[in-house]
Each structure stands twice: as C-alpha cells, then as structure tokens.
Design a protein around this motif. Sequence first.
Motif, PDB file in Angstrom:
ATOM      1  N   HIS A 205       0.812  -1.218   0.000  1.00 58.87           N
ATOM      2  CA  HIS A 205       0.000   0.000   0.000  1.00 58.87           C
ATOM      3  C   HIS A 205       0.847   1.270   0.000  1.00 58.87           C
ATOM      4  CE1 HIS A 205      -2.972  -2.925   0.804  1.00 58.87           C
ATOM      5  NE2 HIS A 205      -2.799  -3.001   2.115  1.00 58.87           N
TER       6      HIS A 205
ATOM      7  N   HIS B   2      -2.544   5.121  -0.609  1.00 63.60           N
ATOM      8  CA  HIS B   2      -2.901   4.731   0.763  1.00 63.60           C
ATOM      9  C   HIS B   2      -1.777   4.920   1.772  1.00 63.60           C
ATOM     10  CE1 HIS B   2      -5.968   2.206  -1.507  1.00 63.60           C
ATOM     11  NE2 HIS B   2      -6.606   3.192  -0.918  1.00 63.60           N
TER      12      HIS B   2
ATOM     13  N   TYR C  39      -0.623   3.789   7.228  1.00 61.63           N
ATOM     14  CA  TYR C  39       0.041   2.603   6.692  1.00 61.63           C
ATOM     15  C   TYR C  39       1.565   2.764   6.743  1.00 61.63           C
ATOM     16  CZ  TYR C  39      -4.034  -0.112   5.744  1.00 61.63           C
ATOM     17  OH  TYR C  39      -5.157  -0.873   5.930  1.00 61.63           O
TER      18      TYR C  39
ATOM     19  N   ALA D 297      -6.294  -2.446   2.639  1.00 55.87           N
ATOM     20  CA  ALA D 297      -5.964  -1.030   2.886  1.00 55.87           C
ATOM     21  C   ALA D 297      -7.142  -0.271   3.499  1.00 55.87           C
ATOM     22  CB  ALA D 297      -5.469  -0.335   1.616  1.00 55.87           C
TER      23      ALA D 297
END
Length: 650
Positions: free
Chosen positions: A90, A95, A115, A328
């Motif tokens: 990701h 993301h 993330y 995600a």
Amino acid sequence: MSVNITSVLNETRRFEPPAGFVAAAAISAAERDRLAAWAEKDPEGFWAHHAESLHWFKKWDAVFDGSNPPFFKWFVGGTTNVSYNCLDRHLAGPHRNKAAIIWEGEPGDTRTLTYQQLHYQVCKFANGLKQLGVAKGDRVTIYMPMTPEAVIAMLACARIGAVHSVIFGGFSAEAVADRNNDAGAKLVITSDIGWRRGNAVHLKQNVDEALKKSPTVKNCVVFQRARNTSVHMHPGRDVWWHDLMSDVSADCPAEELDSEHPLFILYTSGSTGKPKGVLHTTGGYLLGAALTHKWVFDIKDEDVYWCTADVGWITGHTYIAYGPLANAATVMMYEGAPNHPREDRFWEIIEKYRVTILYTAPTAIRAFIKWGDQHPKGRDLSSLRLLGSVGEPINPEAWMWYHEVIGGGRCPIVDTWWQTETGSIMISPLPGAMFTKPGSATKPLPGIAAVVVDKEGNPVPANQGGFLVVKRPWPSMMRTIYGDDERFKATYWSNYPGIYFTADGARQDDDGYIWVMGRVDDVLNVSGHRLSTMEVESALVNHPKVAEAAVVGRPDEIKGEGICCFVTLKQGVPASDGLKDELKKHVTKEIGALARPDDVRFTDALPKTRSGKIMRRLLRDIAAGREGKGDTTTLEDYSILAKLREQDEG
Ligand code: WT7
C-alpha cells in the motif's frame, strides 16, 4: 441453542437491502450468481483468479494439491508474505498516508497509525525479534491487550516467517503455560497491564507465573501500557518493548515465504479437555481473509470499519488484522469494555469517529438491549451503513433490535457463520446482493460448498435438521492441529470421509437459506466463546476436594449459554456455599475468567448409564429447569435424577 429454536422456526420476515446500498455495492445479485456458478464449475480457476489480486514474489505452480487428503495445499510453489501484502503493497500508492489503525484505549487515550507508520513500527519490531534470535519457523506467543502493538507484533512475526500464537488476555497463567508448551514457544510478547472496566489486568504477572512452567521460552518482550506499574523484569530474560525498539533499523525486507508456510497457531476448545492448536498457513489464509472482508463488508476506501472482537480470537486475526489491512481499510480498534465508563461507550466511539461498518456479537447486542435504548439513542449513529454479527446464532429479537435501534432501519445486517478452523467467513449474505432473514446466515459464499446432511452424509430435505459440512476444500481452511495430525483427521474428517465436519447442526429453508442451530458436540458457546465441557470438568477434578464433575450448558439470556457444574465431593468433604465460590475461583484460575461457572451444584452421584457414561442430556434438562422427556431406560440409578431435581427446587 434450544432457546432460539422455536422462535427461529416461525421466522418469516425478509429484509431487502435499501436501493442506495444496492446501487453502490461491490457485488450485485447478478455478480454473486456469476461468481457462485463459476466456482462450482471451475473451483481452481475461480480461486486462482482471485489470488491474482494478492502480491506474489513468485507465482504458484499448482493452484491446489489434493494428493494427500485431508492435508490439502493451496498455491503450491508460490511465495508471498502476509505482512508485505498488508503493508508494503500500500505504500507506493494513495494509501501511504491513510489511517490503517485508529485506536482508542479504555481510559480514553488515542493513537492513529497510517500505513506508513505501521510499516515503520512493524519493520523495526521484526528486526527486534531477529535480534532476540527469533527466526523463520519459530513460535512466538502474543499475550497482549487490545493495543496497536498486538497487531504490530503479529505483522512482525508474519514478516520474518515466525509463527504467532496469540492468547486472549482473559486466559489464565495456566492456560498460557499450556499453550507455550504445546507450541514450543521461544518468545512471549506481553504488556505490563491492559485496561478492562477501569481495572488493570496484570498480563505480565500472569506471564511470570506461566514462564515458571514454560521451559522452551527464552525471552519475554514487555510493552509498557501504563506508567507507575510495578513490573518485575527478570534479568537476562525480559526486555522492554521500547528498549528493544530504540536502536534497531527500520529496514526489514519481508521474507519470501512459501504459500504453505505456517502463519499462526490459534488455540480453540474441542470436545476433549485439551485445546487444539489450529494451524493456518500463508497464501490461502490471506486470500480468504482479504476476499471475504472485501465481499461481505462491501469495503470502500472511505469506510471506518470496526470489528469489536479481541485480536486473541480468530475474528480479531482475520477481521481486525489481516483482512482489512490487506484491503488497505481504516480499522477502528478499541481496547476496553463496552460499558466503561458508561453503557454508551460503543455509540460514543461510533459518533466520534464516524464509524461506517460495525461487526460485533449477539451476546454484546443482548447486553445492549438490557442496558436500554437511551444509550444508543443519545448518540449520532447516522454514519453507520452496514452491520455484522458473528460468534453464535443471533436470535431474531436481537437481530431486529440491531436493525432498528443501531442501524436505523437502513443498514443491511451480515450474519456471518464461520469458525477458527475455517479461517474466514463461510456463510453470510453479500449485503447488496440478497435479502436477509433475522436469524439466518443465509447462503454459503461463492466457492464454499457448505451443505446440510444427515448421519449418512445425504442432503436433507428443506426444513429438516441435519449436520453442517463442507464438501470441497477452500483456501483458508486450517491445515492441521499443531503437532497432532491424527486428531485433525479424527475430529474433522472421520465422520464423513473426504468431507469437512463442522460440528454444527443446521437446517436449510425453502429459499435455501441456512439456519445454524449450534454445536452438536460437547462444546459450549459462552458469550460467543468456545469452551469444552471437558475442559471445565478437568479443571474441577484437579481441585483436591472434588471427586467427579459433569459440566453442561444451560440457556442464558445474555451469554447464550451459561456454565452449570454438577460436582460430587470426596468422602467426608462437606458441601457449602463457600466451597462453591472456591470452585468457581479455581476454574477461573485454571482456564480464565471466561470459564467461570455460573452455577455449581453438589450431588452425591451423577446420572450414568450402566456402562458408566455420564448422561449429560439429563443434566442439561435439569440445569435448564426443564422437565426432561428423553429416554432414561439406560440410567443405572433412577433415584439420582429425583434427588437432582429436588435440589433444583430447594
Ligand atoms: C462456532 C465457532 C469464527 C467466529 C467466532 C467464533 C458458532 C459462529 C456463528 C453464526 C451461528 C455461529 C458455531 C461455530 N458460530 N458464528 N453467525 N451463527 N453460529 O469462532 O470460537 O471458532 O466458534 O461458533 O457454533 O461452530 P469459534
């Protein structure tokens, strides 16, 4: 679950998903039909197609290997990494700075990890694990409160190919020691404390107890959840999480692991006293987690998704950690109790973070009903668009309340049937693709060959009870019971050769909708948690004053099933209320608070057959206060029943 059966049999209401939901849903009714038909015709092609959406370092040579049943393999020869799929994948795209975990502790402290930030923490902790000598294939126990560090620890293990065994924080020191030994764990990751209903749960103290009996464990990493707690750090063995993290590199490339490399062991109760270490592996499990999370929860980029389970259960593994992170998604994570400091804590969280998807358990819903509508009604729940239920059959009353009071009548409900063993959801509505009925998990997901059969394995006609089985292997299925292939075969594959036995009873209605009725083995479902009657019995009989014990479930309004214990005492030991309490405490110490008996009854003898088998059926009637109608001709001593009933009235 006898409490629900009559109401469930008369249930005819149907709920269509709202038009707006249908219009935006990822899977339409037509798409669902197409997927289901495809999976029937070409299961391998179907699963291979969906596995393409994961990242593989090396693609598989064969989708499926069924040459040594029931030890099935998926995506044979492929290499991948679950942590890579949940994180690294990701980082390149949009993301990277999306919230992966929004966390709130019980005292009200909060943290958000993007993330990118989660990746950083996981890489560092993975290097910390390596520094402690943890290598690919080693087993690591995780006994943590519901903090992001629990997920970081899991992903760090997955990153280096260490096999985690997460133990729910409500389990006792004894239970931790048993599991350490069964898995041969090398390391334990824990926390000084966790918070529950305003009280500190002393996890590290339990670990200290457990480690006296866990010879394989070399080190213990301790996360500091609270300051000012006095924790004993055993020199040379224990290391603080923050010290370990202070000078390790954040560069830790994910190991390229075989698709069948073990990802985790998760202990669950079976029908004997010894918990089973359910083993899940890498590629197939990840596919099941990611795909079902996407389909069943109709996950969209802007969702705030909240699964209220603890990471110590399979629901937490698959639907807090691996499924949502692989997709995600933004995961809401909450540490504590639903009624702390007030009974509106969940609704406060939904209002505060604008949660869009809520996944919780019937036992929680029944508690909310009891606490009163004023709590949810006092909060703005308009952000919710989808609701989920898991853990036990949901009674139609609870379903209706969930639908109306929490969902405002506009949110579809996905009642998801699955098990620790199945790895991911097996039977559930796809929320934009079908109507629902209160109390039914509806139909198997595309690709899942779940059916209701009789004792001989023949499909039963509509509306007749039978056993729920799965006729075809699926990617996220368990691979074995850790260290006990024979028990794996005997438990799941011996009732119907070549077919997976779920140990649940079910019936299918005229629409083909499945109504799961509950376990047909000696496994209780207490607040959505599995507990074997034998496990509680063996805890009781190792108390010095107990001669014999029989444990049965009895209907409980909130918990679904309560634990009722019939106990005979050793010669000369007087029965007393004090002793009842002592035995309840003893079981709590042996297993954990979730196994605390609701009722202990002393008796001079237990009802047995002439061959010496305890007749639990009769005890279940007595525990429930029912006039038993069943056959008693095999009973060895009739007077026992009368005495047990008398005691009930007295
Ligand atoms: C048992 C599995 C995997 C989820 C958490 C529990 C019961 C689970 C449902 C449902 C009826 C359900 C079954 C199953 N169960 N979900 N939606 N409807 N029953 O996992 O501890 O492995 O327990 O929970 O009896 O066999 P678990």
